[in-house]
Design a protein around this motif. Structure first.
Motif, mmCIF file in Angstrom:
data_model
loop_
_atom_site.group_PDB
_atom_site.id
_atom_site.type_symbol
_atom_site.label_atom_id
_atom_site.label_comp_id
_atom_site.label_asym_id
_atom_site.label_seq_id
_atom_site.Cartn_x
_atom_site.Cartn_y
_atom_site.Cartn_z
ATOM 1 N N THR A 1 0.812 -1.218 0.000
ATOM 2 C CA THR A 1 0.000 0.000 0.000
ATOM 3 C C THR A 1 0.847 1.270 0.000
ATOM 4 O OG1 THR A 1 -0.134 -0.270 2.392
ATOM 5 C CG2 THR A 1 -2.050 -0.971 1.108
ATOM 6 N N THR A 2 1.897 1.304 0.802
ATOM 7 C CA THR A 2 2.665 2.548 0.922
ATOM 8 C C THR A 2 3.416 2.849 -0.368
ATOM 9 O OG1 THR A 2 2.848 2.186 3.291
ATOM 10 C CG2 THR A 2 4.373 3.761 2.319
ATOM 11 N N MET A 3 3.990 1.812 -0.991
ATOM 12 C CA MET A 3 4.652 2.032 -2.278
ATOM 13 C C MET A 3 3.645 2.490 -3.329
ATOM 14 S SD MET A 3 7.268 -1.200 -2.309
ATOM 15 C CE MET A 3 7.724 -0.959 -4.009
ATOM 16 N N ASP A 4 2.462 1.929 -3.310
ATOM 17 C CA ASP A 4 1.422 2.348 -4.268
ATOM 18 C C ASP A 4 1.076 3.820 -4.057
ATOM 19 O OD1 ASP A 4 1.353 -0.305 -4.983
ATOM 20 O OD2 ASP A 4 -0.738 -0.651 -4.426
ATOM 21 N N ARG A 5 0.954 4.193 -2.793
ATOM 22 C CA ARG A 5 0.606 5.588 -2.490
ATOM 23 C C ARG A 5 1.678 6.521 -3.041
ATOM 24 N NH1 ARG A 5 1.720 7.847 3.354
ATOM 25 N NH2 ARG A 5 3.769 7.477 2.427
ATOM 26 N N ASP A 6 2.933 6.163 -2.821
ATOM 27 C CA ASP A 6 4.024 7.025 -3.267
ATOM 28 C C ASP A 6 4.067 7.117 -4.797
ATOM 29 O OD1 ASP A 6 4.462 7.072 -0.582
ATOM 30 O OD2 ASP A 6 6.411 6.042 -0.624
ATOM 31 N N LEU B 1 1.318 15.096 -6.647
ATOM 32 C CA LEU B 1 0.751 15.482 -5.347
ATOM 33 C C LEU B 1 1.709 15.097 -4.224
ATOM 34 C CD1 LEU B 1 -2.927 14.164 -5.702
ATOM 35 C CD2 LEU B 1 -2.069 16.481 -6.146
ATOM 36 N N ALA B 2 1.497 15.689 -3.060
ATOM 37 C CA ALA B 2 2.201 15.232 -1.868
ATOM 38 C C ALA B 2 1.640 13.867 -1.482
ATOM 39 C CB ALA B 2 1.993 16.224 -0.723
ATOM 40 N N LYS B 3 2.495 13.040 -0.872
ATOM 41 C CA LYS B 3 2.045 11.700 -0.499
ATOM 42 C C LYS B 3 0.791 11.738 0.368
ATOM 43 C CE LYS B 3 6.690 9.833 -0.789
ATOM 44 N NZ LYS B 3 7.901 9.421 -0.070
ATOM 45 N N GLU B 4 0.710 12.754 1.213
ATOM 46 C CA GLU B 4 -0.408 12.833 2.148
ATOM 47 C C GLU B 4 -1.728 13.097 1.433
ATOM 48 O OE1 GLU B 4 2.518 14.503 2.427
ATOM 49 O OE2 GLU B 4 3.259 12.963 3.816
ATOM 50 N N GLN B 5 -1.659 13.498 0.171
ATOM 51 C CA GLN B 5 -2.904 13.752 -0.558
ATOM 52 C C GLN B 5 -3.488 12.479 -1.176
ATOM 53 O OE1 GLN B 5 -0.849 17.245 -2.579
ATOM 54 N NE2 GLN B 5 -2.989 17.826 -2.830
ATOM 55 N N VAL B 6 -2.777 11.397 -1.022
ATOM 56 C CA VAL B 6 -3.239 10.132 -1.615
ATOM 57 C C VAL B 6 -3.492 9.120 -0.501
ATOM 58 C CG1 VAL B 6 -2.630 8.207 -3.146
ATOM 59 C CG2 VAL B 6 -1.940 10.555 -3.730
#
Lengths: 915, 298
Positions: free
Chosen positions: A376-381, A389-394
């Motif tokens: 999940t975290t790699m997908d978000r990045d 976008l910033a990572k926090e926006q996803v």
């Protein structure tokens, strides 16, 4: 022409699970689609739309059928039962309980189909034999379990349950999966099963050519002229970087190709619109002009291809790996016996039964992505970078994952649907890959071309080893560098070898990208290495098992990368415990072969080792355990459970560390907003790395409770509301509602982190690449039909050092499943782009292909791991193919050097051997 | 505009085919396609759909035509209706000469496919590896083709012309497969070779029907091989050699010379040379298996 005219969409009356349903749909619509899309009965899974996998098995008029092969018009007036209906029957509930108690469901994507097929059988035969179960369920494929536990569960469907969950002290117990119920009754939501209302659908336009230039016409005008089509997105619509890739410095794969494609199946654009409209589009209708070019197919073509596939790699060599120690040349010259050979393997498809699926939705300046994934975290990045976008926006939400095996570590549809969602705010953008699309476009196991040489002294002690291995990484990097770096470390196998030189290359070609697949290249290398050791054992006149025992890495030994193993090296114990079975099977083969000529029985052996976690790279995991004001315990667990059971195993570890019954834990899994980064579910790392973090989190929460109650470390906590803490004779209550809440409303928390200690590898590949290793050895017994070249694997005894089996039932499940995939790699699996893009031309093992499996669990505790545990997911697969090849050689005297050993290939080897 | 017709009577179905045949659409893909169990239709559609190729839209679904159902035995033989499924054949009481057909039926796909797929569809699909064809060739099956203009019967061997090509005219529907009554003593066996246990397309297959006299001499041999040529083939030279041989010696009649009608290809599943060798092995194995119980009885 009046006879031809009929309203295309008159109402169709169906009887589904006893309920009348009125459906408006084209009469040729697949029944599976009607059940899922019109009636919301998503327990019926779609794996192939071709009757090849059986995941959509339902009951029609009292008989099992594939719902994907039934036109809805033909279902009218017939009784339809789905998993949702079966769950309401006594037989269904008993079967489901038996599946849970036997560990018969891993990822769960095939489970509804298995249950429906089983119910069909039980309606005719309430006490089926194992053979009858296999015949009746043989039309359903499973990629996780190796089928044995499914047969166990059906045969014993009405027998009383085994050990229940609950009580404290769960480690070492065969606890049914904590998330098992939803994966057995059809309620778990996989990538294709859920989306907000009112979605639009994205369908990727993919290149039918392996290499081509292309031009796009006016896609906006094209879309505007077509009812139901909203827009077509291409490279120019990507707001951030039009590229992705798992390595920060190797983002070489475009979301949408720009001007040219490098493999068949590469996406060039995404059509978005109503589902029926996007599905009706044909290539001739699209404003695309193709200019096909000659592709580079295979490793030598890749090395010769000019111009290079990627400007950053002018020689098409993506990466090189090296481990060098001692003086191999001198050692070879002085050795008593030497063996060498060239070996090759094919592209192997993960063949998870769940094709990629999910949705993306823009909410203001944020985007939410729900999809099946292992990371999940790699997908978000990746998504954040593509959108700029910033990572926090996803936010990435992991759906239930219907199998991964490494194939869902890379993003697939996530960037495409996120781009569309970004431009079409408020509309959920859904996408579900077809089986063919999944197979054609997503990563594979690397084909390998391996030259290897090994030598030993007169006493059979290995002195030198050399390997040159080339891996076909396809058109894009994906995990090619991981394969190239892991293989040199492991390529000697788990043995003491003082002089080593292992070199690898990953090479770009115009073929499907090769990435991560259970073992990262080591299964390919093991085929070569173990074959050479059989030759050396033969030359030295030493039994093959004894040869491996002489050379086995043990505690205190140095590995080829110079790492001294300080603990947990249980290979010798695995081999010792295999000995009785090995000797019995050898005697059995000798006796069998005295009686027959056409069938020859052989017994083989192979060993493995596997570094747990990332290679010489930080790969931390953080887990959190909380208590809320009502006394509820929540386990915030970012590790994606791809069916292997991490939710259960990590829950057991956390619960034991906390001192709570595992049944009291509520789990929140894989939500990048709420759970800490647990790292990816790969490299067999979740039990070891996230398990240690879970143990620390449990201990931290326990310490908090003991501190607040002034209790000593041995106190017993009775969880409830309030909590009761018993410390010797003193009892203290703790009212969680009296504690001040944390920002997220919880009142107490324990957080644990673990990052396994490693060091970088130097220029010669020397260092400490992994904190610990899994070890194992497997013995295979099989029969070769010398007239037909077919191989029937009869028995595999698998001994694996897992440190500590946190849940032996789940560990066995991993071993069974690994053996199934290893057997497929050895005997039948060969992905050829454009040729074997479906599950009837690409063959994976079925019920009838699996041998009897005996599992021996060795527990040489790893001090760094939770309760001594380390990983088993990949280790189980690695020795299977070389053990099978070793047995073929023992049976018929030819050396298999190319996987898969299809019947005609073995037949040709036998003919060459005779002449 | 997509058409989906599901008539309840044969005459209505034939009338629709007749209209379509008289007014053929410009694009052959728009022809009225005949659909029964749909087990070939949907996989083919999925393969086309995946690569943005058009899929057939005009369908004549014959599944509601009651007269096409069932497996029935009459004085002259067995009629397998066009809608009879593999499961229908498996569950029918049929003489031992049909054992090969039943064995093939059990090895087509999984039970799900056997419950839906039809033998007639298997013949019309005309795959070189169609498992229904060799046993029906060995039974001297005929197909009954009906159009608005009338009906005709063709030997199965004349119906399947080559890979995916049949003698079916655009206005015709296969309504039944007819198998002439075999000798009571005739026994049969189907052997299928694939690279895995279930759900596998044949690399090679063999169907063997043998009738013997009381002394165990072969009075009549009917042999067919599958997946070794564009259409499965009978092996007349082998059949000729077998006539009069003791069944115990049947395997000796097999040599590469009898395989002349076969012309296998190299493909992803196997090499041509392997296929020929494999079918030779399967034939010998079939004779051995059929010979054994007879010897015991004698």
């Amino acid at each position: 022409m009046t006879m031809h005219h009929r309203p295309a969409q008159e109402a169709i009356l169906l009887t589904v699970n006893g309920q009348e349903q009125r459906i408006i749909a084209p009469p040729a619509t697949r029944l599976s689609e009607v059940l899922r899309d019109h009636l919301g009965l998503t327990g019926t899974k779609v794996g192939c739309d071709a009757g090849d996998c059986g995941a959509c098995t339902i009951s029609l008029d009292g008989r099992q059928v594939c719902a994907c092969l039934v036109p809805v018009a033909q279902a009218a007036g017939q009784a339809i039962q789905t998993i949702e209906g079966l769950s309401g029957t006594a037989t269904g509930r008993q079967l489901q309980a038996s599946f849970a108690n036997h560990g018969a469901a891993q990822c769960g994507i095939c489970t509804p189909g298995m249950l429906m097929a089983a119910a069909d059988l039980l309606a005719q035969n309430a006490s089926p034999s194992r053979a009858e179960v296999m015949d009746a369920l043989g039309g359903v494929l499973c990629r996780c379990t190796g089928y044995e536990k499914i047969v166990d569960a059906v045969v014993a469907w009405n027998l009383p349950a085994g050990e229940p969950a609950g009580g404290s002290g769960s480690i070492g117990r065969r606890i049914p999966k904590l998330d098992g119920a939803s994966r057995i009754d059809g309620t778990a939501l996989y990538g294709a099963d859920a989306a907000p209302a009112g979605p639009l659908w994205l369908r990727a336009i993919r290149s039918p050519h392996a290499k081509a230039r292309f031009t796009l016409g006016d896609l906006d005008a094209w879309a505007a002229a077509r009812p139901g089509i909203t827009r077509v997105f291409s490279a120019k619509d990507v707001p951030g970087h039009n590229s992705f890739g798992v390595y920060p410095d190797l983002k070489d794969q475009p979301v949408f190709a720009e001007g040219h494609v490098r493999y068949r199946g590469e996406a060039i654009a995404g059509i978005v619109g109503e589902k029926a409209a996007v599905e009706a589009i044909t290539l001739d209708d699209l404003p695309i002009t193709w200019h096909p070019e000659a592709p580079a197919t295979g490793i030598s073509a890749g090395l010769a291809a000019a111009p290079a596939l990627h400007a950053i790699r002018p020689d098409n060599v993506l990466t090189r790996g090296l481990v060098e120690r001692g003086d191999p040349e001198a050692a070879f010259a002085a050795a008593a016996f030497t063996a060498e050979g060239r070996y090759g393997t094919a592209f192997v498809e993960h063949a998870y039964i769940e094709p990629e699926a999910g949705y993306a939705l823009r909410k203001g300046d944020r985007v939410e992505v729900f999809a099946c994934t292992q990371a999940t975290t790699m997908d978000r990045d990746e998504v954040a970078r593509v959108l700029g976008l910033a990572k926090e926006q996803v936010t990435v939400l992991a759906s239930a994952c219907g199998g991964g095996f490494g194939g869902k570590l890379d993003v697939s549809l996530q960037p495409m649907i996120a781009v569309a969602a970004w431009h079409l705010a408020g509309a959920p953008i859904r996408c579900t890959y077809s089986r063919i699309e999944s197979m054609a476009s997503t990563t594979k196991r690397h084909p390998a071309e391996v030259f290897a040489r090994a030598s030993c002294d007169a006493a059979g002690r290995l002195v030198s080893f050399e390997m040159e291995a080339d891996f076909n990484t396809g058109a894009y990097a994906s995990w090619g560098p991981t394969v190239a770096s892991r293989v040199p470390v492991h390529a000697t196998g788990p043995y003491k070898v003082p002089h080593v030189r292992n070199r690898t290359r990953a090479i770009y070609t115009n073929e499907t990208p090769a990435g991560a697949f259970r073992g990262f290249g080591i299964p390919q290398a093991a085929i070569a290495q173990e074959s050479l050791y059989d030759t050396l054992a033969e030359k030295a006149g030493i039994d093959r098992l004894e040869f491996r025992l002489i050379n086995a890495l043990r505690r205190g030994d140095a590995t080829p990368s110079g790492q001294v193993l300080e603990a947990s090296a249980g290979l010798a114990e695995c081999l010792e415990r295999l000995k009785p079975g090995w000797q019995a099977l050898l005697a059995d083969a000798e006796s069998f072969n005295r009686r027959t000529t056409r069938a020859r029985r052989g017994v083989g052996i192979a060993c493995m080792w596997y570094g747990i976690g990332n290679t010489s790279m930080s790969n931390p995991s953080t887990m959190r355990l909380t208590l809320d004001a009502a006394g509820k315990i929540t386990f915030w667990n970012g590790a994606v459970d791809i069916g292997q059971g991490s939710t259960t195993v990590l829950g057991q570890i956390a619960a034991d560390a906390l001192g709570a019954p595992v049944g009291l834990l509520h789990s929140v899994i894989g939500d990048t907003d709420k759970t800490f980064d647990a790292g990816k579910t790969s490299a067999s790392r979740q039990t070891f790395v996230s398990g240690k973090a879970a143990e620390k989190a449990g201990a931290a929460l326990r310490a908090e409770i003991l501190r607040l109650t002034n209790a000593g470390p041995d106190a017993v906590i009775r969880f409830g509301n309030p909590l009761l803490v018993i410390d010797g004779g003193r009892e203290t209550t703790l009212d969680p509602a009296s504690l001040s809440p944390l920002p997220d409303g919880q009142v107490l928390e324990g957080i644990g982190s673990f990052d396994p200690p490693t060091t970088p590898l130097d220029a010669q590949g020397q260092g400490v690449p992994y904190a610990t290793y899994g070890f194992g050895a497997q013995v295979a017994s099989l029969d070769v039909d010398t007239a037909l070249g077919t191989v029937k694997v009869r028995k595999i005894i698998a001994a694996h050092d897992v440190g500590r089996a946190v849940n032996p039932m789940l560990v066995e499940g991993q071993i069974h499943g690994g053996i199934a995939q290893g057997l497929g790699l050895a005997l039948m699996e060969e992905f050829i782009p454009g040729r074997t893009e479906n599950l009837h031309d690409y063959l994976i093992p079925t019920f009838g292909d699996m041998p009897e499996i005996e599992v021996i669990l060795v527990e040489d505790a790893e001090p760094l791991g939770p309760s001594g545990a380390k990983g088993v997911g990949e280790p189980a697969l690695i020795p299977t193919a070389p053990a099978i090849f070793s047995a073929v050689r023992h049976a018929v005297g030819v050396i298999p050097r190319r996987a898969p050993l299809l019947p005609h290939r073995l037949w040709e080897l036998l003919r060459a051997g005779q002449s | 505009m997509a058409t989906y017709l599901r008539p309840a009577t044969l005459s209505e179905a034939l009338a629709n085919l007749d209209v379509d045949a008289r007014n053929p659409p410009a694009n052959p893909l728009d022809r009225l396609g005949i659909l029964a169990g749909a087990t070939d239709f949907f996989p083919a559609a999925a393969a086309r759909q995946a690569w943005f190729q058009p899929t057939p839209a005009n369908i004549l679904d014959i599944s509601a035509i009651a007269e096409l159902r069932g497996v029935t035995t009459g004085p002259d033989g067995v009629r397998i209706g066009a809608l009879a499924t593999w499961t229908d054949v498996i569950n029918s009481a049929l003489p031992p000469a049909f054992d090969a057909l039943k064995q093939a039926s059990r090895q087509v796909g999984g039970v799900q496919i056997q419950n839906r797929g039809t033998l007639a569809g298997n013949l019309c699909n005309a795959s070189p590896a169609a498992d229904g064809v060799p046993p029906l060739l060995a039974l001297d099956a005929e197909v009954e083709l009906v159009s608005a203009a009338g009906s005709r019967r063709l030997p199965l061997a004349d119906f399947i012309l080559s890979n995916r090509r049949t003698a079916l005219r655009p206005d015709e529907l296969m309504v039944a497969i007819h198998v002439p009554k075999p000798a009571d003593s005739e026994r049969s066996l189907f052997l299928k070779l694939g690279a895995r246990a279930y759900l596998v397309i044949s690399i090679a297959s063999a169907a063997v029907n043998l009738a013997c006299d009381e002394a165990g001499r072969i009075t009549r041999a009917r042999i067919a091989a599958g997946a070794c040529s564009a259409a499965p083939q009978r092996l007349p030279e082998l059949e000729r050699r077998l006539a009069g041989l003791p069944i115990a010696d049947a395997a000796q009649a097999v040599d590469p010379g009898v395989l002349a009608p076969l012309s296998p290809i190299d493909d992803i599943r196997a090499s041509a040379g392997y296929r020929l060798a494999a079918v030779e092995t399967l034939l010998r194995q079939a004779f051995d298996a059929l010979g054994r119980p007879l010897e015991r009885a004698a």
